[in-house]
Design a protein around this motif. Structure first.
Motif, PDB file in Angstrom:
ATOM      1  N   TYR A 112       0.835  -1.307   0.115  1.00 39.99           N
ATOM      2  CA  TYR A 112      -0.037   0.139   0.109  1.00 39.99           C
ATOM      3  C   TYR A 112       0.960   1.353  -0.095  1.00 39.99           C
ATOM      4  CZ  TYR A 112       1.097  -0.563   5.145  1.00 39.99           C
ATOM      5  OH  TYR A 112       1.841  -0.504   6.045  1.00 39.99           O
ATOM      6  N   GLY A 113       0.308   2.342  -0.522  1.00 35.83           N
ATOM      7  CA  GLY A 113       1.173   3.552  -0.533  1.00 35.83           C
ATOM      8  C   GLY A 113       0.481   4.501  -1.506  1.00 35.83           C
ATOM      9  N   LEU A 114       1.314   5.533  -1.614  1.00 30.46           N
ATOM     10  CA  LEU A 114       0.913   6.763  -2.590  1.00 30.46           C
ATOM     11  C   LEU A 114       1.402   6.267  -4.146  1.00 30.46           C
ATOM     12  CD1 LEU A 114      -0.219   9.690  -2.414  1.00 30.46           C
ATOM     13  CD2 LEU A 114       1.909  10.540  -2.521  1.00 30.46           C
ATOM     14  N   VAL A 115       0.375   6.232  -5.059  1.00 32.92           N
ATOM     15  CA  VAL A 115       0.814   6.289  -6.298  1.00 32.92           C
ATOM     16  C   VAL A 115       0.811   7.613  -7.401  1.00 32.92           C
ATOM     17  CG1 VAL A 115      -0.070   4.010  -6.617  1.00 32.92           C
ATOM     18  CG2 VAL A 115      -1.616   5.798  -7.072  1.00 32.92           C
ATOM     19  N   MET A 116       0.172   8.563  -6.748  1.00 33.67           N
ATOM     20  CA  MET A 116       0.205  10.049  -7.337  1.00 33.67           C
ATOM     21  C   MET A 116      -0.465  10.807  -6.250  1.00 33.67           C
ATOM     22  SD  MET A 116      -2.928  10.043  -9.940  1.00 33.67           S
ATOM     23  CE  MET A 116      -4.673   9.563  -9.666  1.00 33.67           C
ATOM     24  N   PRO A 117      -0.111  12.253  -6.342  1.00 36.38           N
ATOM     25  CA  PRO A 117      -0.715  13.260  -5.527  1.00 36.38           C
ATOM     26  C   PRO A 117      -2.230  13.171  -5.606  1.00 36.38           C
ATOM     27  CG  PRO A 117       1.176  14.276  -6.673  1.00 36.38           C
ATOM     28  CD  PRO A 117       0.740  12.797  -7.181  1.00 36.38           C
ATOM     29  N   ILE A 210       3.837   3.372  -3.093  1.00 38.16           N
ATOM     30  CA  ILE A 210       3.695   1.881  -2.880  1.00 38.16           C
ATOM     31  C   ILE A 210       4.635   0.881  -2.954  1.00 38.16           C
ATOM     32  CG2 ILE A 210       3.110   1.402  -5.156  1.00 38.16           C
ATOM     33  CD1 ILE A 210       0.698   0.005  -4.193  1.00 38.16           C
ATOM     34  N   ASP A 211       5.770   1.379  -3.552  1.00 37.01           N
ATOM     35  CA  ASP A 211       7.041   0.773  -3.592  1.00 37.01           C
ATOM     36  C   ASP A 211       8.088   1.079  -2.976  1.00 37.01           C
ATOM     37  OD1 ASP A 211       8.970  -0.767  -4.868  1.00 37.01           O
ATOM     38  OD2 ASP A 211       9.324  -0.010  -6.711  1.00 37.01           O
ATOM     39  N   ASN A 212       8.245   0.368  -1.779  1.00 37.46           N
ATOM     40  CA  ASN A 212       9.413   0.611  -0.814  1.00 37.46           C
ATOM     41  C   ASN A 212      10.724   0.451  -1.275  1.00 37.46           C
ATOM     42  OD1 ASN A 212       7.508   1.527   1.078  1.00 37.46           O
ATOM     43  ND2 ASN A 212       7.702  -0.641   1.844  1.00 37.46           N
ATOM     44  N   GLY A 213      11.017  -0.389  -2.236  1.00 37.27           N
ATOM     45  CA  GLY A 213      12.257  -0.962  -2.720  1.00 37.27           C
ATOM     46  C   GLY A 213      12.902  -1.910  -1.532  1.00 37.27           C
ATOM     47  N   ARG A 243      20.486  22.621 -15.753  1.00 37.06           N
ATOM     48  CA  ARG A 243      19.114  22.568 -15.330  1.00 37.06           C
ATOM     49  C   ARG A 243      18.673  21.227 -14.764  1.00 37.06           C
ATOM     50  NH1 ARG A 243      15.806  22.659 -19.555  1.00 37.06           N
ATOM     51  NH2 ARG A 243      17.403  22.249 -21.183  1.00 37.06           N
ATOM     52  N   VAL A 244      17.903  21.189 -13.985  1.00 28.69           N
ATOM     53  CA  VAL A 244      17.653  19.748 -13.123  1.00 28.69           C
ATOM     54  C   VAL A 244      16.247  19.505 -13.062  1.00 28.69           C
ATOM     55  CG1 VAL A 244      18.085  18.145 -11.205  1.00 28.69           C
ATOM     56  CG2 VAL A 244      19.882  19.890 -11.799  1.00 28.69           C
ATOM     57  N   VAL A 245      15.692  18.377 -13.467  1.00 27.81           N
ATOM     58  CA  VAL A 245      14.330  17.885 -13.110  1.00 27.81           C
ATOM     59  C   VAL A 245      14.469  16.446 -12.378  1.00 27.81           C
ATOM     60  CG1 VAL A 245      12.217  16.948 -14.295  1.00 27.81           C
ATOM     61  CG2 VAL A 245      13.390  19.124 -15.211  1.00 27.81           C
ATOM     62  N   MET A 246      13.404  16.472 -11.347  1.00 27.32           N
ATOM     63  CA  MET A 246      13.336  15.100 -10.646  1.00 27.32           C
ATOM     64  C   MET A 246      12.154  14.321 -11.068  1.00 27.32           C
ATOM     65  SD  MET A 246      15.754  15.446  -8.060  1.00 27.32           S
ATOM     66  CE  MET A 246      15.076  14.489  -6.864  1.00 27.32           C
ATOM     67  N   THR A 247      12.256  13.011 -11.207  1.00 26.51           N
ATOM     68  CA  THR A 247      11.168  12.235 -11.634  1.00 26.51           C
ATOM     69  C   THR A 247      10.067  12.402 -10.451  1.00 26.51           C
ATOM     70  OG1 THR A 247      12.364  10.314 -10.672  1.00 26.51           O
ATOM     71  CG2 THR A 247      12.569  10.756 -13.125  1.00 26.51           C
ATOM     72  N   ARG A 248      10.648  12.357  -9.063  1.00 22.72           N
ATOM     73  CA  ARG A 248       9.722  12.705  -8.097  1.00 22.72           C
ATOM     74  C   ARG A 248      10.498  13.425  -6.950  1.00 22.72           C
ATOM     75  NH1 ARG A 248      10.438   8.904  -3.449  1.00 22.72           N
ATOM     76  NH2 ARG A 248      12.055   7.485  -3.936  1.00 22.72           N
ATOM     77  N   THR A 249       9.780  14.371  -6.047  1.00 26.86           N
ATOM     78  CA  THR A 249      10.576  14.892  -5.087  1.00 26.86           C
ATOM     79  C   THR A 249       9.750  14.672  -3.886  1.00 26.86           C
ATOM     80  OG1 THR A 249       8.830  16.737  -5.384  1.00 26.86           O
ATOM     81  CG2 THR A 249      11.069  16.873  -6.465  1.00 26.86           C
ATOM     82  N   THR A 252       6.056   9.484  -3.844  1.00 24.93           N
ATOM     83  CA  THR A 252       4.948   9.203  -4.780  1.00 24.93           C
ATOM     84  C   THR A 252       5.490   8.061  -5.709  1.00 24.93           C
ATOM     85  OG1 THR A 252       4.382  11.414  -4.825  1.00 24.93           O
ATOM     86  CG2 THR A 252       3.839  10.189  -6.788  1.00 24.93           C
ATOM     87  N   PHE A 253       4.788   7.031  -6.249  1.00 26.28           N
ATOM     88  CA  PHE A 253       5.005   6.090  -7.339  1.00 26.28           C
ATOM     89  C   PHE A 253       4.894   6.585  -8.569  1.00 26.28           C
ATOM     90  CE2 PHE A 253       3.675   2.850  -9.884  1.00 26.28           C
ATOM     91  CZ  PHE A 253       4.555   1.914  -9.753  1.00 26.28           C
ATOM     92  N   ILE A 254       5.944   6.367  -9.293  1.00 25.95           N
ATOM     93  CA  ILE A 254       6.116   6.699 -10.660  1.00 25.95           C
ATOM     94  C   ILE A 254       6.293   5.518 -11.466  1.00 25.95           C
ATOM     95  CG2 ILE A 254       7.227   8.228 -12.256  1.00 25.95           C
ATOM     96  CD1 ILE A 254       5.719   9.879 -10.280  1.00 25.95           C
TER      97      ILE A 254
END
Length: 430
Positions: A112-117, A210-213, A243-249, A252-254
């Protein structure tokens, strides 16, 4: 030269078409994207899940989730492996440590966990084919809180398959054996138009939501790599060169494909995925950081094991595991990948040279395997395993701010060296 120019034109045209298709698809998900762009509400505004439990046997199994208020939900099955996915609004899970790791009856484990905001997900790993006999939310009554209840019932393979949506049935569409699950893509709508000529670097903290690793000593991989990724972003931005972009900050599950899409849609010059490995006890002990690049054939058995594990991340989140349709012709992908692979390998070697001055490295620090997250044909990409959470010494480093700062510094040095060489090469070509 003319042939090469024509190939570049073909490749550029194909990639533009692919991007147009991606954005067209995104347009059909405006409601979901709007939800992602919205500012997250304070944690106190989210429903709270305080307890979860299973009851029953291998014929019938019941799941109960205690809540502080009623919520809406959507439940559906997925095949191969057998799973049931429950999508709910974002929930503050205040469950006891270890909840879900031990199954019962028809349920092997619960994630269980977050999959998107704004959205959470519960995934039930089943022991075999089972149907959702009933599902409902109970009002608070007789001193009991509101409860989400799912009742599972054992069925045969044929009955299970018939419970899937027609387009998701394995016998009708083998390529959609995991079910037709629509997950909102990583949105780039909130990002400003690209007018900055500086190279763009995408940092991808693995796992999330949702994915703890992997986990050890109470430390979760998803948290360790997020902290490292944010520190790396801050150091890179401080230099002012990129410039920098993060896949998640956040937590959140991506989905894996969305991580790759973000890099491609933003025309990234470099993609760095951050992870931390763990070795099962029966396989002994291992230590040190490892840098991975993409290869159809794994460099060794350990690399193959890790790639298989990482590539199953979407299964944990209840996402379709099948590859998406080819975006451009195979020959054009091949042309792009040849150059991209050369740059990826070059950056990996630079990374090893710099990191070995500050971090403990694996005895074989350069490896390759078929990681899905590294498969952008036109973005140089590496996957960095910072160490093994299963090793006491590595775990002490991973939670150390001093170690993190030194290692981040060495990675930035490698990035500087990589782009200095690329710019020099581009300049000489002119």
């Amino acid at each position: 030269m003319a042939i090469r120019a024509n190939r570049r034109v073909l490749l550029g045209s194909a990639l533009l078409c692919a991007a147009a298709l991606v954005f067209a698809e995104a347009g059909r998900l405006t409601a979901a994207e709007g939800q992602q762009n919205a500012q997250p509400a304070p944690a106190s505004n989210f429903p709270v899940a305080s307890d979860a439990r299973l009851a029953g046997d291998g014929k019938q199994t019941r799941f109960i989730l205690d809540l502080d208020r009623k919520i809406e939900f959507r439940a559906f099955p997925l095949a191969d492996p057998y799973r049931v996915v429950v999508d709910i609004p974002q929930v503050n899970f205040q469950l006891a440590s270890g909840t879900g790791s031990n199954g019962r009856g028809l349920v092997k484990a619960i994630r269980y966990g977050l999959v998107m905001p704004g959205g959470s997900r519960i995934v039930f790993d089943l022991t075999g084919p089972a149907k959702i006999a009933s599902s409902y939310v109970l009002d608070a009554a007789n001193g009991q809180p509101p409860r989400l209840v799912l009742e599972f019932e054992e069925v045969d393979r044929t009955s299970f398959t018939q419970s899937l949506a027609p387009e998701a049935r394995p016998e009708l569409k083998p390529a959609l054996a995991e079910g037709n699950v629509v997950v909102p893509p990583v949105t780039t709508a909130a990002l400003p138009p690209v007018t900055d000529p500086r190279p763009l670097i995408v940092i991808d903290p693995g796992h999330g939501g949702i994915d703890n690793g992997t986990q050890s000593g109470g430390e979760l991989e998803k948290n360790l790599v997020l902290g490292f990724g944010l520190a790396l972003r801050d150091r890179i931005e401080k230099s002012g060169k990129y410039r920098v972009v993060m896949t998640r900050t956040d937590d959140t599950f991506i989905p894996l494909n969305d991580r790759v899409k973000l890099a491609r849609n933003q025309s990234a010059a470099l993609f760095v995925s951050i992870h931390a490995d763990a070795l099962p006890r029966r396989e002994g002990d291992a230590q040190g950081a490892t840098i991975y690049t993409l290869s159809d054939k794994a460099s060794d058995a350990e690399a193959e094991r890790l790639a298989d594990t990482e590539n199953k991340a979407d299964a944990i989140g209840g996402v379709n595991l099948t590859d998406e349709p080819t975006e451009v012709a195979d020959i054009l992908i091949d042309l792009a990948q040849r150059e991209t692979k050369t740059f990826s390998n070059r950056f990996a070697r630079l990374l090893v040279d710099e990191m070995k001055t500050t971090a403990r490295m694996h005895k074989h620090p350069l490896k390759s395997a078929g990681f899905r997250v590294l498969k952008a044909p036109d973005v140089p990409s590496v996957l960095v395993e910072l160490g093994y959470v299963s090793n006491k010494g590595d775990l002490e480093h991973l939670v150390s701010e001093n170690w993190r700062n030194k290692t981040v510094g060495s990675m930035v040095q490698a990035i500087d060296a990589f782009f200095a060489k690329r710019l020099a090469t581009a300049g000489s070509a002119k």
